[in-house]
Design a protein around this motif. Structure first.
Motif, PDB file in Angstrom:
ATOM      1  N   ALA A  77     -10.874  38.917 -12.222  1.00  0.00           N
ATOM      2  CA  ALA A  77     -10.487  38.773 -10.945  1.00  0.00           C
ATOM      3  C   ALA A  77      -9.016  39.105 -10.841  1.00  0.00           C
ATOM      4  O   ALA A  77      -8.345  38.392 -11.421  1.00  0.00           O
ATOM      5  N   GLY A  78      -8.684  40.181  -9.990  1.00  0.00           N
ATOM      6  CA  GLY A  78      -7.342  40.284  -9.842  1.00  0.00           C
ATOM      7  C   GLY A  78      -6.743  41.547 -10.719  1.00  0.00           C
ATOM      8  O   GLY A  78      -5.596  42.230 -10.429  1.00  0.00           O
ATOM      9  N   ASP A  79      -7.463  41.888 -11.907  1.00  0.00           N
ATOM     10  CA  ASP A  79      -7.263  43.163 -12.450  1.00  0.00           C
ATOM     11  C   ASP A  79      -7.353  44.339 -11.882  1.00  0.00           C
ATOM     12  O   ASP A  79      -8.052  44.365 -10.529  1.00  0.00           O
ATOM     13  N   THR A  80      -6.558  45.549 -12.243  1.00  0.00           N
ATOM     14  CA  THR A  80      -7.102  46.864 -11.727  1.00  0.00           C
ATOM     15  C   THR A  80      -7.873  47.591 -12.454  1.00  0.00           C
ATOM     16  O   THR A  80      -8.034  47.847 -13.475  1.00  0.00           O
ATOM     17  N   ALA A  81      -8.961  48.222 -11.627  1.00  0.00           N
ATOM     18  CA  ALA A  81     -10.051  48.884 -12.438  1.00  0.00           C
ATOM     19  C   ALA A  81      -9.459  50.313 -12.445  1.00  0.00           C
ATOM     20  O   ALA A  81      -8.864  50.884 -11.340  1.00  0.00           O
ATOM     21  N   ILE A  82      -9.478  50.960 -13.596  1.00  0.00           N
ATOM     22  CA  ILE A  82      -8.970  52.209 -13.966  1.00  0.00           C
ATOM     23  C   ILE A  82     -10.022  53.074 -14.297  1.00  0.00           C
ATOM     24  O   ILE A  82     -10.762  52.821 -15.437  1.00  0.00           O
ATOM     25  N   LYS A  83     -10.334  54.343 -13.522  1.00  0.00           N
ATOM     26  CA  LYS A  83     -11.345  55.337 -13.993  1.00  0.00           C
ATOM     27  C   LYS A  83     -10.613  56.647 -13.723  1.00  0.00           C
ATOM     28  O   LYS A  83      -9.883  56.758 -12.760  1.00  0.00           O
ATOM     29  N   TYR A  84     -10.840  57.221 -14.817  1.00  0.00           N
ATOM     30  CA  TYR A  84     -10.322  58.835 -14.756  1.00  0.00           C
ATOM     31  C   TYR A  84      -8.863  58.609 -14.771  1.00  0.00           C
ATOM     32  O   TYR A  84      -8.223  59.491 -14.157  1.00  0.00           O
ATOM     33  N   GLY A  85      -8.126  57.654 -15.407  1.00  0.00           N
ATOM     34  CA  GLY A  85      -6.821  57.654 -15.336  1.00  0.00           C
ATOM     35  C   GLY A  85      -6.107  56.994 -14.102  1.00  0.00           C
ATOM     36  O   GLY A  85      -5.030  57.067 -13.984  1.00  0.00           O
ATOM     37  N   GLN A  86      -6.902  56.709 -13.084  1.00  0.00           N
ATOM     38  CA  GLN A  86      -6.651  56.478 -11.774  1.00  0.00           C
ATOM     39  C   GLN A  86      -7.142  55.004 -11.393  1.00  0.00           C
ATOM     40  O   GLN A  86      -7.888  54.260 -11.845  1.00  0.00           O
ATOM     41  N   ASP A  87      -6.012  54.338 -10.559  1.00  0.00           N
ATOM     42  CA  ASP A  87      -6.243  52.895  -9.843  1.00  0.00           C
ATOM     43  C   ASP A  87      -7.343  53.047  -9.019  1.00  0.00           C
ATOM     44  O   ASP A  87      -7.228  53.945  -7.852  1.00  0.00           O
ATOM     45  N   ILE A  88      -8.669  52.434  -9.129  1.00  0.00           N
ATOM     46  CA  ILE A  88      -9.616  52.737  -8.058  1.00  0.00           C
ATOM     47  C   ILE A  88      -9.883  51.356  -7.455  1.00  0.00           C
ATOM     48  O   ILE A  88     -10.692  51.490  -6.657  1.00  0.00           O
ATOM     49  N   GLY A  89      -9.080  50.387  -7.600  1.00  0.00           N
ATOM     50  CA  GLY A  89      -9.366  49.201  -6.994  1.00  0.00           C
ATOM     51  C   GLY A  89      -9.030  47.828  -7.687  1.00  0.00           C
ATOM     52  O   GLY A  89      -8.830  48.015  -8.971  1.00  0.00           O
ATOM     53  N   LYS A  90      -9.214  46.790  -6.945  1.00  0.00           N
ATOM     54  CA  LYS A  90      -8.976  45.433  -7.550  1.00  0.00           C
ATOM     55  C   LYS A  90     -10.360  44.938  -7.864  1.00  0.00           C
ATOM     56  O   LYS A  90     -11.179  45.026  -6.936  1.00  0.00           O
ATOM     57  N   VAL A  91     -10.445  44.231  -9.003  1.00  0.00           N
ATOM     58  CA  VAL A  91     -11.343  43.362  -9.499  1.00  0.00           C
ATOM     59  C   VAL A  91     -11.255  42.267  -8.692  1.00  0.00           C
ATOM     60  O   VAL A  91     -10.453  41.396  -8.533  1.00  0.00           O
ATOM     61  N   ILE A  92     -12.549  41.981  -8.046  1.00  0.00           N
ATOM     62  CA  ILE A  92     -12.710  40.614  -7.095  1.00  0.00           C
ATOM     63  C   ILE A  92     -13.483  39.538  -7.585  1.00  0.00           C
ATOM     64  O   ILE A  92     -13.474  38.346  -7.299  1.00  0.00           O
ATOM     65  N   LYS A  93     -14.095  40.069  -8.763  1.00  0.00           N
ATOM     66  CA  LYS A  93     -15.013  39.097  -9.476  1.00  0.00           C
ATOM     67  C   LYS A  93     -15.091  39.201 -10.992  1.00  0.00           C
ATOM     68  O   LYS A  93     -15.160  40.623 -11.249  1.00  0.00           O
ATOM     69  N   ASP A  94     -15.043  38.312 -11.905  1.00  0.00           N
ATOM     70  CA  ASP A  94     -15.039  38.875 -13.226  1.00  0.00           C
ATOM     71  C   ASP A  94     -16.291  39.514 -13.694  1.00  0.00           C
ATOM     72  O   ASP A  94     -17.371  39.403 -13.167  1.00  0.00           O
ATOM     73  N   VAL A 152     -19.277  48.087  -5.689  1.00  0.00           N
ATOM     74  CA  VAL A 152     -18.712  47.429  -4.457  1.00  0.00           C
ATOM     75  C   VAL A 152     -18.688  45.746  -4.705  1.00  0.00           C
ATOM     76  O   VAL A 152     -18.058  45.079  -3.753  1.00  0.00           O
ATOM     77  N   HIS A 153     -19.669  45.256  -5.144  1.00  0.00           N
ATOM     78  CA  HIS A 153     -19.822  43.879  -5.390  1.00  0.00           C
ATOM     79  C   HIS A 153     -18.794  42.945  -6.381  1.00  0.00           C
ATOM     80  O   HIS A 153     -18.507  41.766  -6.191  1.00  0.00           O
ATOM     81  N   ASN A 154     -17.923  43.772  -7.061  1.00  0.00           N
ATOM     82  CA  ASN A 154     -17.045  43.037  -7.843  1.00  0.00           C
ATOM     83  C   ASN A 154     -15.703  43.947  -7.882  1.00  0.00           C
ATOM     84  O   ASN A 154     -14.998  43.526  -8.611  1.00  0.00           O
ATOM     85  N   VAL A 155     -15.580  44.970  -7.366  1.00  0.00           N
ATOM     86  CA  VAL A 155     -14.197  45.766  -7.253  1.00  0.00           C
ATOM     87  C   VAL A 155     -14.221  46.410  -5.679  1.00  0.00           C
ATOM     88  O   VAL A 155     -15.244  46.701  -5.022  1.00  0.00           O
ATOM     89  N   LYS A 156     -13.020  46.038  -5.058  1.00  0.00           N
ATOM     90  CA  LYS A 156     -12.594  46.683  -3.826  1.00  0.00           C
ATOM     91  C   LYS A 156     -11.351  47.560  -3.677  1.00  0.00           C
ATOM     92  O   LYS A 156     -10.477  47.170  -4.476  1.00  0.00           O
ATOM     93  N   THR A 157     -11.516  48.395  -2.925  1.00  0.00           N
ATOM     94  CA  THR A 157     -10.232  49.310  -2.666  1.00  0.00           C
ATOM     95  C   THR A 157      -9.194  48.320  -2.386  1.00  0.00           C
ATOM     96  O   THR A 157      -9.137  47.326  -1.747  1.00  0.00           O
ATOM     97  N   LYS A 158      -7.856  48.970  -2.819  1.00  0.00           N
ATOM     98  CA  LYS A 158      -6.517  48.354  -2.596  1.00  0.00           C
ATOM     99  C   LYS A 158      -5.978  48.976  -1.114  1.00  0.00           C
ATOM    100  O   LYS A 158      -5.057  48.583  -0.658  1.00  0.00           O
ATOM    101  N   ARG A 159      -6.828  49.914  -0.648  1.00  0.00           N
ATOM    102  CA  ARG A 159      -6.148  50.560   0.513  1.00  0.00           C
ATOM    103  C   ARG A 159      -6.222  50.079   1.986  1.00  0.00           C
ATOM    104  O   ARG A 159      -5.501  50.178   2.724  1.00  0.00           O
ATOM    105  N   TRP A 160      -6.929  49.038   2.117  1.00  0.00           N
ATOM    106  CA  TRP A 160      -7.163  48.050   3.045  1.00  0.00           C
ATOM    107  C   TRP A 160      -7.834  46.799   2.988  1.00  0.00           C
ATOM    108  O   TRP A 160      -8.363  46.251   1.965  1.00  0.00           O
TER     109      TRP A 160
END
Length: 105
Positions: free
Chosen positions: A71-88, A97-105
């Protein structure tokens, strides 16, 4: 095939794709990727391969963790930040969506 074969040796179609070695998630590119599969993956940037024990059923187009994510890590897909891990998420588990959320909002 010997026990010393390279991951995916003899396979022509990958189960998973990642863009580069910095990615910590990969995308399922086949229908019906089942839990307990020794999935064959390709890193497209350098055409290297890997094998990953998939712990959950992964729908086509969905992500799977390539490493243990906390939790708190950044998920990286295709070389891009796709969101914050919210659950291990353990290596080989479904990332969605149950364990990664966008950082946009």
């Amino acid at each position: 095939m010997s026990s010393h074969a390279a991951p995916g040796e003899g396979r022509t179609h990958p189960h998973l794709l990642a863009h580069g070695p910095q990615d910590n998630v990969a995308v399922a590119v086949i229908e019906g990727l089942k839990a307990e599969t020794a999935a064959f993956g390709v890193i497209t940037e350098d055409n290297s391969t890997f094998e990953l024990h998939v712990r959950h059923d992964i729908p086509i187009g969905h992500k799977v963790a390539l490493v243990d994510l906390k939790a708190g890590d950044t998920a990286i897909k295709y070389g891009q930040d796709i969101g914050k891990v919210i659950k291990d998420v353990a290596k080989g588990e479904h990332v969605h969506v149950h364990n990664v959320k966008t950082k946009r909002w």
